[in-house]
Design an enzyme around this catalytic site. Structure first.
Site, PDB file in Angstrom:
ATOM      1  N   GLU A 118       0.617  -1.136   0.093  1.00 28.91           N
ATOM      2  CA  GLU A 118       0.188  -0.165   0.251  1.00 28.91           C
ATOM      3  C   GLU A 118       1.029   1.104   0.297  1.00 28.91           C
ATOM      4  O   GLU A 118       0.684   2.085  -0.489  1.00 28.91           O
ATOM      5  CB  GLU A 118      -1.018   0.301   1.690  1.00 28.91           C
ATOM      6  CG  GLU A 118      -2.513  -1.050   1.403  1.00 28.91           C
ATOM      7  CD  GLU A 118      -3.335  -1.192   2.560  1.00 28.91           C
ATOM      8  OE1 GLU A 118      -3.018  -1.978   3.511  1.00 28.91           O
ATOM      9  OE2 GLU A 118      -4.253  -0.669   1.871  1.00 28.91           O
ATOM     10  N   GLU A 138      -3.312  -9.767   4.143  1.00 27.95           N
ATOM     11  CA  GLU A 138      -5.097  -9.575   4.689  1.00 27.95           C
ATOM     12  C   GLU A 138      -5.751 -10.390   4.717  1.00 27.95           C
ATOM     13  O   GLU A 138      -5.938 -11.506   5.099  1.00 27.95           O
ATOM     14  CB  GLU A 138      -5.259  -8.907   3.958  1.00 27.95           C
ATOM     15  CG  GLU A 138      -4.730  -6.695   4.629  1.00 27.95           C
ATOM     16  CD  GLU A 138      -3.018  -6.552   3.465  1.00 27.95           C
ATOM     17  OE1 GLU A 138      -2.966  -7.494   2.735  1.00 27.95           O
ATOM     18  OE2 GLU A 138      -2.658  -5.446   3.076  1.00 27.95           O
TER      19      GLU A 138
HETATM   20  C1  1HE Z   1       6.673  -8.562  12.619  1.00 28.29           C
HETATM   21  C2  1HE Z   1       6.009  -8.054  11.527  1.00 28.29           C
HETATM   22  C3  1HE Z   1       4.632  -7.295  11.099  1.00 28.29           C
HETATM   23  C4  1HE Z   1       8.118  -9.575  10.303  1.00 28.29           C
HETATM   24  N1  1HE Z   1       4.629  -7.618  11.972  1.00 28.29           N
HETATM   25  N2  1HE Z   1       6.206  -7.912  13.127  1.00 28.29           N
HETATM   26  N3  1HE Z   1       2.048  -8.579   7.311  1.00 28.29           N
HETATM   27  C5  1HE Z   1       1.871  -9.900   6.692  1.00 28.29           C
HETATM   28  O1  1HE Z   1       0.924 -10.992   7.165  1.00 28.29           O
HETATM   29  C6  1HE Z   1       4.313 -10.213   6.895  1.00 28.29           C
HETATM   30  C7  1HE Z   1       4.242 -11.480   7.730  1.00 28.29           C
HETATM   31  N4  1HE Z   1       5.558 -11.082   7.570  1.00 28.29           N
HETATM   32  C8  1HE Z   1       6.524 -12.369   6.678  1.00 28.29           C
HETATM   33  O2  1HE Z   1       5.289 -13.036   6.171  1.00 28.29           O
HETATM   34  C9  1HE Z   1       7.746 -12.139   7.026  1.00 28.29           C
HETATM   35  O3  1HE Z   1       8.104 -11.575   7.919  1.00 28.29           O
HETATM   36  C10 1HE Z   1       8.274 -11.945   5.738  1.00 28.29           C
HETATM   37  C11 1HE Z   1       8.777 -12.255   5.289  1.00 28.29           C
HETATM   38  C12 1HE Z   1       8.052 -10.416   5.973  1.00 28.29           C
HETATM   39  C13 1HE Z   1       9.608 -11.363   6.464  1.00 28.29           C
HETATM   40  O4  1HE Z   1      10.543 -13.049   6.583  1.00 28.29           O
HETATM   41  P1  1HE Z   1      11.429 -13.404   7.357  1.00 28.29           P
HETATM   42  O5  1HE Z   1      11.673 -14.522   7.814  1.00 28.29           O
HETATM   43  O6  1HE Z   1      13.351 -12.483   6.742  1.00 28.29           O
HETATM   44  O7  1HE Z   1      11.236 -12.603   8.574  1.00 28.29           O
HETATM   45  P2  1HE Z   1      10.598 -13.044  10.463  1.00 28.29           P
HETATM   46  O8  1HE Z   1      11.766 -13.611  10.892  1.00 28.29           O
HETATM   47  O9  1HE Z   1       9.706 -13.820  10.209  1.00 28.29           O
HETATM   48  O10 1HE Z   1      10.202 -11.906  11.209  1.00 28.29           O
HETATM   49  C14 1HE Z   1      11.894 -10.984  11.714  1.00 28.29           C
HETATM   50  C15 1HE Z   1      11.092 -10.279  13.383  1.00 28.29           C
HETATM   51  O11 1HE Z   1      10.180  -9.462  12.326  1.00 28.29           O
HETATM   52  C16 1HE Z   1       9.901 -11.599  14.059  1.00 28.29           C
HETATM   53  O12 1HE Z   1      10.124 -10.872  15.463  1.00 28.29           O
HETATM   54  P3  1HE Z   1      10.577 -11.544  16.658  1.00 28.29           P
HETATM   55  O13 1HE Z   1      10.842 -10.486  17.175  1.00 28.29           O
HETATM   56  O14 1HE Z   1      10.618 -13.111  16.279  1.00 28.29           O
HETATM   57  O15 1HE Z   1      12.459 -11.307  16.159  1.00 28.29           O
HETATM   58  C17 1HE Z   1       8.860 -11.533  13.254  1.00 28.29           C
HETATM   59  O16 1HE Z   1       7.210 -11.371  13.673  1.00 28.29           O
HETATM   60  C18 1HE Z   1       8.424  -9.386  13.086  1.00 28.29           C
HETATM   61  N5  1HE Z   1       7.492  -9.217  11.973  1.00 28.29           N
HETATM   62  N6  1HE Z   1       6.570  -8.621   9.682  1.00 28.29           N
HETATM   63  C19 1HE Z   1       4.732  -7.284  13.185  1.00 28.29           C
HETATM   64  N7  1HE Z   1       4.167  -7.832   9.751  1.00 28.29           N
HETATM   65  C20 1HE Z   1      -3.024  -0.810   6.637  1.00 28.29           C
HETATM   66  S1  1HE Z   1      -3.779  -2.159   6.971  1.00 28.29           S
HETATM   67  C21 1HE Z   1      -2.739  -3.086   6.556  1.00 28.29           C
HETATM   68  C22 1HE Z   1      -2.585  -4.322   6.640  1.00 28.29           C
HETATM   69  C23 1HE Z   1      -1.637  -5.600   6.463  1.00 28.29           C
HETATM   70  O17 1HE Z   1       0.164  -4.852   6.494  1.00 28.29           O
HETATM   71  S2  1HE Z   1      -1.827  -6.871   6.752  1.00 28.29           S
HETATM   72  C24 1HE Z   1      -0.783  -7.442   6.358  1.00 28.29           C
HETATM   73  C25 1HE Z   1       0.689  -8.065   6.968  1.00 28.29           C
END
Ligand code: 1HE
Length: 264
Positions: A118, A138
């Protein structure tokens, strides 16, 4: 509207200047540049306060990913009214990106997902390197886009492709993302920022009124019925060509002092 109490996370957005180009960096790599409320407000603050003399901007992300979208750890139980205000906060921030004073180029790599897509779609040009992947998780998270994606993303790829991405969790790689219109440029791994800066420096040399017309008039004209669009176009064209800078540039070409269009 209910005021938003979260403070801007100003340390999570870094701004540097390269001449007339503002380079804006999302600096939350440990969380894959996930967009907390503070980060969204910091983006808004940054675009509202671009230094005087800025003629173009580039936005990019630190670490292995451009942006993982909404910070899901902040997704709390909101009632319907609070949900509306939260979404409107995103709209206000991303409106500053799209309708701020200068064209914005997104340099993309790694994840460009959810709210990250977005944000990218509010920019005027998207440059993706080969590591880029695009998704709208989402749908699988049981939520909906709330940062303007329902308006901006169908304009890039059509409602049918966006529906597919959200219903099925389909992920587009960089090559297919560029093919369907999620990015205008596809570049080798690690070179998106360099390409975005090159484009921004070039854009910064345009007449400011032309850039303004492209950001503010063209999208409106494209939404108007043809008859209104032709009329608005005529007004914009006449304002642009009457500017002293346009006259100088045309004179320079006629006197052989300005670059010709080169074959692509
Ligand atoms: C996060 C987030 C996040 C990572 N919010 N903490 N977005 C998603 O559904 C995407 C979610 N994220 C992922 O699918 C993956 O993290 C990635 C593909 C982006 C990257 O993977 P990777 O293996 O490099 O990283 P990771 O091990 O998954 O994440 C590293 C850390 O970042 C980990 O935290 P930690 O404390 O365990 O180290 C994750 O929890 C954190 N992290 N992504 C919170 N999104 C206005 S409305 C919009 C609606 C949306 O955007 S919905 C889609 C949300």
């Amino acid at each position: 509207m209910r005021p938003h109490s979260t403070a801007p996370a100003t340390d999570a957005v870094q701004l540097t200047l390269q001449g007339p180009v503002a380079v804006i960096r999302l600096c939350r790599p440990a969380k894959r540049n996930a967009l907390s409320d503070g980060l969204i407000l910091a983006i808004r603050h940054t675009f509202e306060n671009l230094p005087a003399g800025t003629r173009a901007a580039v936005i990019h992300g630190e670490g292995d990913h451009f942006c993982a979208g909404l910070d899901l750890s902040e997704l709390q139980e909101r009632d319907a009214g609070e949900g509306v205000h939260h979404s409107r906060m995103w709209h206000n921030a991303l409106d500053q990106v799209q309708h701020g004073p200068v064209p914005v180029i997104a340099a993309l790599h790694g994840a460009v997902v959810g709210g990250g897509l977005e944000l990218a779609s509010a920019c005027h040009i998207r440059v993706a390197d080969e590591t880029t992947f695009f998704a709208l998780p989402e749908g699988t998270r049981g939520i909906f886009v709330g940062g303007g994606g329902a308006v901006r993303i169908p304009k890039l790829i059509g409602a049918a492709r966006m529906t597919d991405m959200m219903l099925t969790g389909r992920v587009y790689n960089a090559v297919d993302g560029e093919r369907i219109g999620l990015a205008q440029y596809l570049v080798p791994t690690g070179t998106a920022l360099e390409k975005a800066l090159e484009l921004a420096q070039r854009i910064a040399t345009n007449a400011p009124l032309t850039n303004y017309a492209l950001m503010h008039a063209l999208p409106r004209i494209a939404e108007q019925p043809a008859d209104h669009g032709f009329f608005t176009e005529a007004l914009m064209a006449s304002i642009a060509q009457a500017a002293p800078e346009a006259k100088e540039r045309v004179r320079a070409f006629l006197e052989g002092k300005a670059a010709k269009v080169q074959k692509g």
